[in-house]
Design a protein around this motif. Structure first.
Motif, short mmCIF file in Angstrom:
data_model
loop_
_atom_site.label_atom_id
_atom_site.label_comp_id
_atom_site.label_asym_id
_atom_site.label_seq_id
_atom_site.Cartn_x
_atom_site.Cartn_y
_atom_site.Cartn_z
N PHE A 72 15.07 -42.13 4.15
CA PHE A 72 16.40 -42.08 3.57
C PHE A 72 16.43 -42.20 2.03
CE2 PHE A 72 20.44 -44.24 2.40
CZ PHE A 72 21.24 -43.13 2.54
N VAL A 102 16.49 -39.01 -0.18
CA VAL A 102 17.61 -38.10 -0.41
C VAL A 102 18.63 -38.70 -1.38
CG1 VAL A 102 17.40 -37.00 1.85
CG2 VAL A 102 19.00 -38.89 1.56
N SER A 144 25.33 -37.81 0.18
CA SER A 144 23.92 -37.87 0.60
C SER A 144 23.80 -38.35 2.03
CB SER A 144 23.12 -38.81 -0.31
OG SER A 144 23.46 -38.64 -1.65
N VAL A 145 24.58 -39.39 2.36
CA VAL A 145 24.50 -39.95 3.71
C VAL A 145 24.94 -38.90 4.74
CG1 VAL A 145 25.41 -41.72 5.26
CG2 VAL A 145 24.81 -42.31 2.92
N PHE A 156 22.37 -36.23 5.12
CA PHE A 156 21.17 -36.75 5.77
C PHE A 156 21.39 -36.93 7.27
CE2 PHE A 156 18.09 -40.25 6.71
CZ PHE A 156 16.96 -39.48 6.52
N GLN A 182 19.09 -34.42 9.30
CA GLN A 182 17.85 -35.20 9.09
C GLN A 182 16.62 -34.47 9.61
OE1 GLN A 182 17.08 -37.78 12.14
NE2 GLN A 182 19.19 -38.50 12.41
#
Lengths: 314, 278
Positions: A129, A132, B256-257, B260, B264
């Motif tokens: 994580f 990113v 970003s979260v 992701f 992912q």
């Protein structure tokens, strides 16, 4: 792909053959498909790179007429203690960041690949994580961690009875070392994935026979996994090294070279010479840029020469 | 491998969790600090908030001009992605599948950039952009970002294109399809997985780009989120308004979260294809 050649002498007047139409149409296609990105690349990428060699030979503040000074900038660089100090800081960061990133990644990759824990798939994703996240977010998170009064680190230490009021990023003695962790924290996840994928490609039978011989995890890791992973480890070392030498953004955001220049690195020194708040010196900045170019290319060539397997272009 | 759960296994497991905690804990901590008042935060940084101060997020949104910088970011990221993606894809197709004079030369020149670290070009690039009157302009930044460098993506996509069987193109050509038709109707659909991967990485790269916007944008109304957060942090040193900054960092992390969580698998697979991050 074989495109039929236009047969000129068999063409009927005023009539275009399909091959000819195809070739005009191909020319238009190529003009649209290849020319803009290629010209863009020449203009925005290649041309500035070539120009940087010339700029390094100028004395120029960016506004007045540039003066050609030959190698003066490079001579000046030799006597510039700030350049040497920045280089030394680059070196210290390199010596700390590269081994830490690689060793932690290898270790975590090994555990994630070979331990039968159910949560490993989740951990792999979690570890990735930070990769990113943007440099700014990572830098700010670490600024919160390192704050002297309200930072996480000091508060954690206080829980263990260690009362420190250290402003980790504000003291000359600690600031450079404090920069190591943001680099490592932001980079490990990628290499865990890369190493773990490489480990999965090692035949299981190798481990099985070693386990039958009574080998423990440490023996397996050091006698089988790491030797077989050597080429990919070199690639990792190269990438992390180049990234650490180049990556001055974290430093710019967290300390901008301070306090008292104790965290100045070469890239940042160049950046501030050109875009900083005081005097601008594009010529000298470019000369420092050339030094960086030489260091980066040199590192790459040396790695390729000594570890031929690492010369993998991705 | 056969494994027994031994004492040492527990230690290994703890090590894995420890690294996980170093990642999760600061994020969770910032999130719950972002829901406290400054007084609560100064008094005790561990205590959970008494009432959730969602107002911090509202304050961060207005104080750091997230509305404006989000629009700027969308324009910059969106524009760079669309232009960059289109040209990278069509360029990859032309360079891998079509024969024409100068193709080898173009490949060679493009491959050269693999050996150029780029950092030495920062100053001349700035002077060039200034001469072209493209500084302090998001559109200028889009041009620089989308046309400047994309070798990794070009290589990635040309790898994809090479694996598409030639027969498909050839039969379409015999049916009289133009190259544009072939590109859009055959190549793009078949290369979609690769294009999506490149799109995701371009998004992450452009969204996270700090140095470019920081160098080129001088007008605060043009700041992207990354530059805005940098400025917010500088301001905070005078205002000591911690909780608002915490909330701001959380807001800046949201894109970003989301990306992701959604992608992912592609991100993790794609990341191993190269040092794309740098």
């Amino acid at each position: 792909m074989a495109v039929p050649k236009v047969a000129k002498n068999t063409r009927l007047p005023f009539q275009k053959t399909w091959t000819q139409k195809a070739s005009t149409q191909k020319r238009i296609f190529l003009l649209l498909a290849v020319t803009p990105p290629f010209l863009g690349y020449l203009l925005f990428s290649l041309y500035p790179n070539i120009l940087s060699v010339y700029y390094a030979l100028l004395n120029w503040n960016g506004i007045s007429e540039p003066v050609f000074v030959g190698f003066d900038n490079f001579v000046k660089m030799l006597h510039d203690q700030f350049v040497w100090r920045a280089l030394y800081h680059n070196f210290l960061l390199l010596v700390a960041v590269v081994p830490l990133t690689i060793i932690i990644s290898l270790f975590l990759a090994y555990l994630i690949t070979y331990m039968p824990f159910r949560e490993n798939a989740f951990l792999k994703v979690l570890f990735f994580f930070p990769n990113v996240l943007s440099t700014v977010v990572i830098a700010l998170l670490w600024a919160f961690i390192y704050d002297g009064n309200y930072g996480l680190l000091n508060s954690l230490l206080r829980m263990f009875g260690i009362n420190l009021d250290t402003f980790w990023l504000g003291q000359e003695s600690t600031a450079l070392w404090a920069l190591v962790l943001p680099f490592v924290w932001g980079g490990v996840g990628l290499y865990v994935i890369i190493f773990s994928n490489a480990m999965l490609s090692i035949p299981k039978s190798l481990y099985e026979s070693a386990i039958l011989d009574g080998a423990g995890h440490m023996t397996l890791l050091f006698k089988i996994t790491i030797p077989l992973l050597r080429p990919i480890i070199y690639v990792g070392v190269l990438f992390v090294s180049l990234g650490t030498i180049k990556g001055f953004e974290t430093v710019l955001i967290l300390t901008n070279g301070g306090p008292a220049g104790s965290t100045d690195v070469l890239g940042l020194y160049m950046f501030n010479l050109a875009f900083g708040e005081t005097v601008h010196n594009y010529g000298y900045a470019s000369a420092v840029g050339m030094l960086l170019f030489i260091i980066l290319t040199g590192t790459k060539l040396i790695m390729d020469k000594f570890f031929p397997n690492s010369g993998v272009e991705y | 491998m056969k494994e027994k759960h031994t004492f040492i296994d527990i230690i290994w497991r703890i090590i894995l969790y420890l690294w996980g905690i170093t990642i999760l804990f600061p994020l969770v901590w910032v999130l719950y600090e972002a829901l406290k008042t400054n007084q609560e935060f100064f008094k005790d940084i561990w205590k959970l908030p008494e009432t959730l101060q969602w107002v911090n997020f509202k304050n961060a949104w207005t104080e750091y001009n997230f509305g404006g910088s989000l629009l700027n970011t969308l324009y910059y990221v969106g524009g760079s992605m669309v232009i960059g993606l289109f040209f990278t894809t069509i360029n990859a197709y032309a360079l891998t599948r079509l024969q024409f004079r100068g193709r080898k030369l173009i490949w060679g020149l493009i491959m050269m950039s693999l050996f150029l670290p780029g950092i030495n070009a920062l100053v001349p690039q700035y002077v060039l952009m200034r001469d072209l009157h493209l500084t302090n302009s998001l559109t200028g930044l889009i041009l620089l970002s989308s046309l400047g460098e994309s070798v990794f993506y070009l290589l990635l996509l040309s790898g994809f294109m090479k694996s598409i069987p030639k027969e498909l193109e050839e039969s379409a050509m015999i049916d009289g399809a133009s190259l544009f038709k072939i590109f859009f109707k055959i190549i793009v659909p078949l290369a979609t997985p690769g294009i999506v991967t490149v799109a995701i990485f371009k998004f992450i790269g452009f969204y996270n780009n700090f140095l470019g916007p920081f160098i080129y944008l001088s007008d605060p109304s043009k700041y992207t989120i990354a530059v805005q957060m940098y400025e917010a942090n500088k301001l905070m040193q005078y205002s000591a308004d911690w909780v608002t900054l915490f909330a701001g960092v959380m807001i800046a992390m949201v894109p970003s979260v989301i990306i992701f969580i959604l992608f992912q698998r592609s991100i993790i697979e794609g990341a191993t294809l190269g040092g794309i991050k740098n």
